[in-house]
Design a protein around this motif. Structure first.
Motif, PDB file in Angstrom:
ATOM      1  N   GLN A  42       4.662   5.310   2.429  1.00  0.00           N
ATOM      2  CA  GLN A  42       5.036   6.707   2.620  1.00  0.00           C
ATOM      3  C   GLN A  42       5.088   7.050   4.104  1.00  0.00           C
ATOM      4  OE1 GLN A  42       2.406   9.477   0.642  1.00  0.00           O
ATOM      5  NE2 GLN A  42       3.974  11.068   0.573  1.00  0.00           N
ATOM      6  N   GLY A  43       4.145   6.509   4.873  1.00  0.00           N
ATOM      7  CA  GLY A  43       4.127   6.762   6.308  1.00  0.00           C
ATOM      8  C   GLY A  43       5.338   6.189   7.025  1.00  0.00           C
TER       9      GLY A  43
ATOM     10  N   SER B  52      -6.459  -3.619   4.628  1.00  0.00           N
ATOM     11  CA  SER B  52      -5.279  -3.287   3.821  1.00  0.00           C
ATOM     12  C   SER B  52      -4.150  -4.289   4.064  1.00  0.00           C
ATOM     13  CB  SER B  52      -4.804  -1.864   4.107  1.00  0.00           C
ATOM     14  OG  SER B  52      -4.248  -1.732   5.394  1.00  0.00           O
TER      15      SER B  52
ATOM     16  N   LYS C 158      -3.185   6.549  15.693  1.00  0.00           N
ATOM     17  CA  LYS C 158      -2.969   6.269  14.267  1.00  0.00           C
ATOM     18  C   LYS C 158      -2.456   4.852  14.048  1.00  0.00           C
ATOM     19  CE  LYS C 158      -3.930  10.579  13.154  1.00  0.00           C
ATOM     20  NZ  LYS C 158      -3.949  11.225  14.480  1.00  0.00           N
TER      21      LYS C 158
ATOM     22  N   THR D 259       8.008   2.515  -4.202  1.00  0.00           N
ATOM     23  CA  THR D 259       6.565   2.318  -4.360  1.00  0.00           C
ATOM     24  C   THR D 259       6.281   0.842  -4.584  1.00  0.00           C
ATOM     25  OG1 THR D 259       6.653   2.588  -6.767  1.00  0.00           O
ATOM     26  CG2 THR D 259       6.352   4.597  -5.431  1.00  0.00           C
TER      27      THR D 259
ATOM     28  N   ASN E 173       0.859  -1.179   0.000  1.00  0.00           N
ATOM     29  CA  ASN E 173       0.000   0.000   0.000  1.00  0.00           C
ATOM     30  C   ASN E 173       0.898   1.233   0.000  1.00  0.00           C
ATOM     31  OD1 ASN E 173      -1.436   2.288   1.389  1.00  0.00           O
ATOM     32  ND2 ASN E 173      -3.154   0.854   1.306  1.00  0.00           N
ATOM     33  N   ASN E 174       0.832   2.030  -1.041  1.00  0.00           N
ATOM     34  CA  ASN E 174       1.757   3.160  -1.162  1.00  0.00           C
ATOM     35  C   ASN E 174       1.608   4.186  -0.044  1.00  0.00           C
ATOM     36  OD1 ASN E 174       3.296   2.438  -3.423  1.00  0.00           O
ATOM     37  ND2 ASN E 174       1.724   3.149  -4.855  1.00  0.00           N
ATOM     38  N   ASN E 175       0.393   4.383   0.455  1.00  0.00           N
ATOM     39  CA  ASN E 175       0.211   5.327   1.561  1.00  0.00           C
ATOM     40  C   ASN E 175       0.918   4.835   2.824  1.00  0.00           C
ATOM     41  OD1 ASN E 175      -1.330   7.143   0.059  1.00  0.00           O
ATOM     42  ND2 ASN E 175      -3.253   6.085   0.545  1.00  0.00           N
ATOM     43  N   GLU E 176       0.843   3.539   3.072  1.00  0.00           N
ATOM     44  CA  GLU E 176       1.520   2.976   4.240  1.00  0.00           C
ATOM     45  C   GLU E 176       3.035   3.046   4.079  1.00  0.00           C
ATOM     46  OE1 GLU E 176      -2.189  -0.107   5.105  1.00  0.00           O
ATOM     47  OE2 GLU E 176      -0.186  -0.903   4.636  1.00  0.00           O
TER      48      GLU E 176
ATOM     49  N   PHE F 227      -1.905   3.876  10.246  1.00  0.00           N
ATOM     50  CA  PHE F 227      -3.023   3.983   9.309  1.00  0.00           C
ATOM     51  C   PHE F 227      -3.392   2.633   8.652  1.00  0.00           C
ATOM     52  CE2 PHE F 227      -0.764   8.108   9.144  1.00  0.00           C
ATOM     53  CZ  PHE F 227      -1.743   8.899   9.727  1.00  0.00           C
ATOM     54  N   GLN F 228      -2.703   1.568   9.023  1.00  0.00           N
ATOM     55  CA  GLN F 228      -3.018   0.266   8.425  1.00  0.00           C
ATOM     56  C   GLN F 228      -4.294  -0.295   9.027  1.00  0.00           C
ATOM     57  OE1 GLN F 228      -0.426  -3.217   9.292  1.00  0.00           O
ATOM     58  NE2 GLN F 228      -0.085  -3.311   7.079  1.00  0.00           N
TER      59      GLN F 228
END
Length: 377
Positions: A130-131, A171, A211, A137, A125-128, A166-167
């Motif tokens: 990045q976090g 996801s 979070k 990527t 997951n690209n958002n994870e 955020f996971q």
């Protein structure tokens, strides 16, 4: 001949991830070259100490070893092949990060006997990603995985993490399924530990605890993970490691079974004849001495070695063997650990099958607490 594992530490990264407290950092090309010269000299100078050994595993870890050039990796591997006795079945692993794998590098790995690659993905997951402060990527991971597969690497591990900022359960399960669908031979899945003195620790303790997934969510992830991976043909052979049959990581098994290993590079650890020691972690000291300065040298007492045998061996799902314990320490298992084994068995944390002692599913769930019971007073 006695078997020996070699660990080669490469301490370079493009940048340090937000959660990382390992001995690694960005370095210039000139410093990488300086390091490789010192490292190869250390490998060669240490060889006479290990003339009675055959090297059955090599693990090049970091850091990001795939940041080294093809020529630099060739020099490291040539130093090993020239000074140590390997066999045709030696497992030789290199760690890499997506986005740092190139065809020329991969070709050099193959030519130098590297037959196993461990890719640090962590999440699909690209958002994870990045976090976590990862540099790559998901798309770059796929490119690297397919490149390595097409070049003939059949033994590939993928590193994943759970309980990320955020996971969600959904996801995480999506990550497991998407990676398992690629059919790597091995998966390492570790729960995130928020270490002190890291940017992630500061962020979490600045009011972002919520979070992270809750303890209940993290527990659900852990239990469901096994079910999902079994659907794809993986079995858990260690608390956090899954493999297709026959593709267990032999190098890591050596750690858990207390086999002897020699570590080379900045801060690398060794265990030889019950003597444990580390290389210095200071860059200038290491470069000047070419790894000859050792610190924290310790001859393990018998009680400490027995405790290590237990809390490392019990991480494996097949546990420990009482006969192996006797063969190693010349003392009956039950005379040392009979009482604690009986107590933990009664609580449902351990089970005993003939000569083997192993964690139950409940014991794995609270493994840190259970394994602490075997530490010496």
């Amino acid at each position: 001949m006695k078997q020996l594992g070699l660990y080669i530490h490469i301490p370079f990264c493009v940048k340090k991830c937000r959660y990382c407290d390992f001995l690694s950092a960005p370095y210039s090309e000139a410093k990488r070259e300086q390091y490789v010269r010192a490292l190869t000299e250390e490998i060669a100078k240490a060889a006479p100490k290990f003339s009675e050994y055959t090297v059955d595993t090599v693990f090049i870890g970091g850091g990001t070893p795939s940041l080294l050039t093809a020529e630099q990796i060739t020099r490291v591997m040539e130093a090993i092949h020239e000074a140590y006795r390997l066999n045709p079945y030696t497992e030789c692993t290199i760690e890499c990060n997506p986005g740092t794998v190139e065809e020329k590098k991969a070709e050099s790995w193959i030519l130098n006997g590297i037959n196993r690659v461990s890719i640090g993905l962590q999440s699909a997951n690209n958002n994870e990603l990045q976090g976590l402060g990862r540099i790559h990527t998901v798309e770059e991971f796929l490119d690297s995985f397919l490149l390595l597969s097409n070049m003939g690497f059949s033994n590939i591990n993928v590193d994943l993490m759970s309980a990320l900022p955020f996971q969600t359960e959904e996801s995480f399960y999506a990550t497991l399924r998407s990676v398992s669908g690629l059919a790597p031979k091995h998966l390492s899945v570790y729960s995130l530990i928020v270490e002190e003195n890291t940017p992630l620790y500061d962020w979490v303790h600045a009011g972002n605890e919520d979070k992270l997934p809750s303890e209940e969510t993290e527990r659900n992830m852990y239990y469901r993970m096994r079910e999902i991976l079994e659907e794809y043909g993986y079995y858990r052979y260690e608390v956090s490691n899954y493999a297709k049959p026959g593709y267990e990581c032999r190098h890591n098994l050596g750690y858990w079974e207390r086999k002897e290993y020699a570590g080379f590079g900045l801060g690398a650890a060794s265990l030889v004849k019950d003597r444990r020691y580390n290389n210095v972690s200071d860059w200038n000291e290491y470069i000047e001495s070419c790894g000859s300065r050792k610190v924290n040298e310790e001859l393990l007492e018998k009680k400490d070695a027995m405790a290590e045998f237990m809390f490392l061996g019990l991480r494996k799902t097949k546990g420990i063997d009482k006969q192996e314990f006797f063969d190693m320490f010349d003392v009956e298992y039950d005379s040392v650990y009979g009482k604690v084994t009986k107590r933990l068995t009664a609580k449902g944390f351990l089970r005993v099958e003939e000569q083997r002692v192993m964690l139950t599913d409940l014991g794995i769930d609270v493994s840190n607490v259970v394994l602490a019971e075997f530490l010496p007073d």
